[in-house]
Scaffold this motif. Sequence first.
Motif, PDB file in Angstrom:
ATOM      1  N   ARG A   1     -11.540   4.115  -2.850  1.00  0.00           N
ATOM      2  CA  ARG A   1     -10.337   4.877  -3.212  1.00  0.00           C
ATOM      3  C   ARG A   1      -9.101   4.252  -2.584  1.00  0.00           C
ATOM      4  O   ARG A   1      -8.052   4.121  -3.234  1.00  0.00           O
ATOM      5  N   GLY A   2      -9.210   3.869  -1.319  1.00  0.00           N
ATOM      6  CA  GLY A   2      -8.060   3.295  -0.625  1.00  0.00           C
ATOM      7  C   GLY A   2      -7.611   1.982  -1.233  1.00  0.00           C
ATOM      8  O   GLY A   2      -6.412   1.746  -1.426  1.00  0.00           O
ATOM      9  N   ALA A   3      -8.565   1.103  -1.545  1.00  0.00           N
ATOM     10  CA  ALA A   3      -8.218  -0.176  -2.159  1.00  0.00           C
ATOM     11  C   ALA A   3      -7.591   0.043  -3.537  1.00  0.00           C
ATOM     12  O   ALA A   3      -6.635  -0.653  -3.916  1.00  0.00           O
ATOM     13  N   SER A   4      -8.114   1.022  -4.280  1.00  0.00           N
ATOM     14  CA  SER A   4      -7.538   1.330  -5.594  1.00  0.00           C
ATOM     15  C   SER A   4      -6.101   1.810  -5.452  1.00  0.00           C
ATOM     16  O   SER A   4      -5.215   1.421  -6.226  1.00  0.00           O
ATOM     17  N   ALA A   5      -5.851   2.666  -4.472  1.00  0.00           N
ATOM     18  CA  ALA A   5      -4.499   3.178  -4.256  1.00  0.00           C
ATOM     19  C   ALA A   5      -3.532   2.067  -3.876  1.00  0.00           C
ATOM     20  O   ALA A   5      -2.383   2.055  -4.325  1.00  0.00           O
ATOM     21  N   LEU A   6      -3.987   1.117  -3.072  1.00  0.00           N
ATOM     22  CA  LEU A   6      -3.124  -0.013  -2.726  1.00  0.00           C
ATOM     23  C   LEU A   6      -2.816  -0.856  -3.967  1.00  0.00           C
ATOM     24  O   LEU A   6      -1.719  -1.394  -4.103  1.00  0.00           O
ATOM     25  N   GLY A   7      -3.784  -0.966  -4.865  1.00  0.00           N
ATOM     26  CA  GLY A   7      -3.536  -1.679  -6.113  1.00  0.00           C
ATOM     27  C   GLY A   7      -2.459  -1.007  -6.946  1.00  0.00           C
ATOM     28  O   GLY A   7      -1.609  -1.674  -7.541  1.00  0.00           O
ATOM     29  N   VAL A   8      -2.475   0.325  -6.978  1.00  0.00           N
ATOM     30  CA  VAL A   8      -1.424   1.069  -7.675  1.00  0.00           C
ATOM     31  C   VAL A   8      -0.083   0.822  -6.997  1.00  0.00           C
ATOM     32  O   VAL A   8       0.928   0.547  -7.652  1.00  0.00           O
ATOM     33  N   ALA A   9      -0.061   0.931  -5.665  1.00  0.00           N
ATOM     34  CA  ALA A   9       1.187   0.752  -4.917  1.00  0.00           C
ATOM     35  C   ALA A   9       1.773  -0.642  -5.129  1.00  0.00           C
ATOM     36  O   ALA A   9       2.992  -0.808  -5.234  1.00  0.00           O
ATOM     37  N   LEU A  10       0.914  -1.643  -5.225  1.00  0.00           N
ATOM     38  CA  LEU A  10       1.382  -3.004  -5.473  1.00  0.00           C
ATOM     39  C   LEU A  10       2.006  -3.100  -6.870  1.00  0.00           C
ATOM     40  O   LEU A  10       3.042  -3.747  -7.064  1.00  0.00           O
ATOM     41  N   ALA A  11       1.395  -2.433  -7.839  1.00  0.00           N
ATOM     42  CA  ALA A  11       1.905  -2.480  -9.215  1.00  0.00           C
ATOM     43  C   ALA A  11       3.231  -1.746  -9.361  1.00  0.00           C
ATOM     44  O   ALA A  11       4.128  -2.191 -10.081  1.00  0.00           O
ATOM     45  N   THR A  12       3.375  -0.609  -8.673  1.00  0.00           N
ATOM     46  CA  THR A  12       4.583   0.205  -8.813  1.00  0.00           C
ATOM     47  C   THR A  12       5.715  -0.241  -7.903  1.00  0.00           C
ATOM     48  O   THR A  12       6.818   0.317  -7.956  1.00  0.00           O
ATOM     49  N   GLY A  13       5.453  -1.227  -7.048  1.00  0.00           N
ATOM     50  CA  GLY A  13       6.482  -1.719  -6.149  1.00  0.00           C
ATOM     51  C   GLY A  13       6.587  -0.949  -4.850  1.00  0.00           C
ATOM     52  O   GLY A  13       7.484  -1.203  -4.042  1.00  0.00           O
ATOM     53  N   GLU A  14       5.670  -0.029  -4.620  1.00  0.00           N
ATOM     54  CA  GLU A  14       5.675   0.730  -3.366  1.00  0.00           C
ATOM     55  C   GLU A  14       5.070  -0.078  -2.221  1.00  0.00           C
ATOM     56  O   GLU A  14       5.249   0.260  -1.049  1.00  0.00           O
ATOM     57  N   LEU A  15       4.337  -1.140  -2.545  1.00  0.00           N
ATOM     58  CA  LEU A  15       3.766  -2.053  -1.568  1.00  0.00           C
ATOM     59  C   LEU A  15       4.194  -3.461  -1.947  1.00  0.00           C
ATOM     60  O   LEU A  15       4.013  -3.880  -3.096  1.00  0.00           O
ATOM     61  N   SER A  16       4.754  -4.172  -0.990  1.00  0.00           N
ATOM     62  CA  SER A  16       5.213  -5.530  -1.262  1.00  0.00           C
ATOM     63  C   SER A  16       4.087  -6.528  -1.035  1.00  0.00           C
ATOM     64  O   SER A  16       3.138  -6.267  -0.291  1.00  0.00           O
ATOM     65  N   ARG A  17       4.204  -7.680  -1.687  1.00  0.00           N
ATOM     66  CA  ARG A  17       3.238  -8.757  -1.473  1.00  0.00           C
ATOM     67  C   ARG A  17       3.204  -9.175  -0.009  1.00  0.00           C
ATOM     68  O   ARG A  17       2.155  -9.516   0.537  1.00  0.00           O
ATOM     69  N   GLY A  18       4.371  -9.115   0.628  1.00  0.00           N
ATOM     70  CA  GLY A  18       4.443  -9.511   2.030  1.00  0.00           C
ATOM     71  C   GLY A  18       3.652  -8.609   2.954  1.00  0.00           C
ATOM     72  O   GLY A  18       3.213  -9.031   4.023  1.00  0.00           O
ATOM     73  N   ASP A  19       3.466  -7.341   2.551  1.00  0.00           N
ATOM     74  CA  ASP A  19       2.729  -6.380   3.375  1.00  0.00           C
ATOM     75  C   ASP A  19       1.274  -6.235   2.961  1.00  0.00           C
ATOM     76  O   ASP A  19       0.526  -5.469   3.575  1.00  0.00           O
TER      77      ASP A  19
END
Length: 373
Positions: A190-208
């Motif tokens: 679940r956590g890895a999936s959520a990070l994938g969503v955050a990366l797609a929506t711009g809530e998580l940057s590639r740098g982080d």
Amino acid sequence: MRQATLALRSATVVRLATSNPGDTHALTAWLASNERARPRCVLGKTEGNGCVNDFTRGYASLVVEQALRSAGRLEDTSIIMSGGTEGVLTPHILVFADVAQDTPSVAGPPTALSLGVARTRDLGAHEIGRRAQVEATHEAVLSACRDAHLSPADVCFAQIKCPLLTPKRVAAAALPCATHDGYTSMGLSRGASALGVALATGELSRGDLDAAVERLCEPEGLSGFSSSVASASAGIELRHSEVFVLGNAAGSASPLRAAHCVMRDALDSPAVCRMLAEAGLSLDNGQLTPASQARVRAVLAKADPAAAVRGERTTMCSDSDLHATRHARAAVGGLLAGLTGCTNLYVSGGAEHQGPAGGGPVCVVYEAGEGEG
């Protein structure tokens, strides 16, 4: 001069009751009476325990697949079943569908509900809970957004159904797995999936991203990296991830819209009230009025266990009889049912990186009021 017509998709949502995990009577009847509808996602809650050994999810998925195939409407439909209807929650299914409409072309249509689906490739057991799952989910979310003609930043809810680990899958893994424990693997997936969503929506940057993966599901990592729209549910019944997104897009002919918020903890009714007000849904004495209840098509939420809520100890994470996610679903389900006056709510437990630790995203799909948009 005759106006040109443009084939538009009109998203619709229907809630259907189920008497048991194998009950598709209402779904079959709806499909028969809505021949122009193209189901995009069938999202359901079953009365299973929501844990590793919850086989009601697979059973419900199978009978829904059979019903869709019999109706000739299985193609490109995501089937996502989530176990756990503790407390006042009611087992049910939600059908999200597109209905083709020939509508006179008009300039500048308002934004309205739009739906998109995609799926990842099959994930190796050694990839679950690791960067490979994050990246695969990221790509699938972007694909689902393209399908919905929706900007990733405009997603209101991204539902992921992801795989988990079993002893057999761990034993057959090509490389070492993130964990040997099935229940732990649910949280990691679940956590890895959520990070994938955050990366797609711009809530998580590639740098982080590297830091987020390194701290996946760790207490200090949960607060720093999360998505405000992700909802991930893990199950034994699949090896890939199903991805379903919804939001408000220009060009949609749907009479429905979506609004969303994030609960900071299981008591955050003010956040939900603000979301309902944004949607033009009226509360009377702390609960939606009958007229507003009739406009609600779906309520979707994540619930996260917490050892303490606002400084007071809970037994969610220390109860050896019931898993923590079951406590969380019951708590958040009760709060949302009290505010909306509805019990057929989609509440999923375990919100790793889905909103703040102890909280989670909430979304309401509703009929737009007169003059809205």
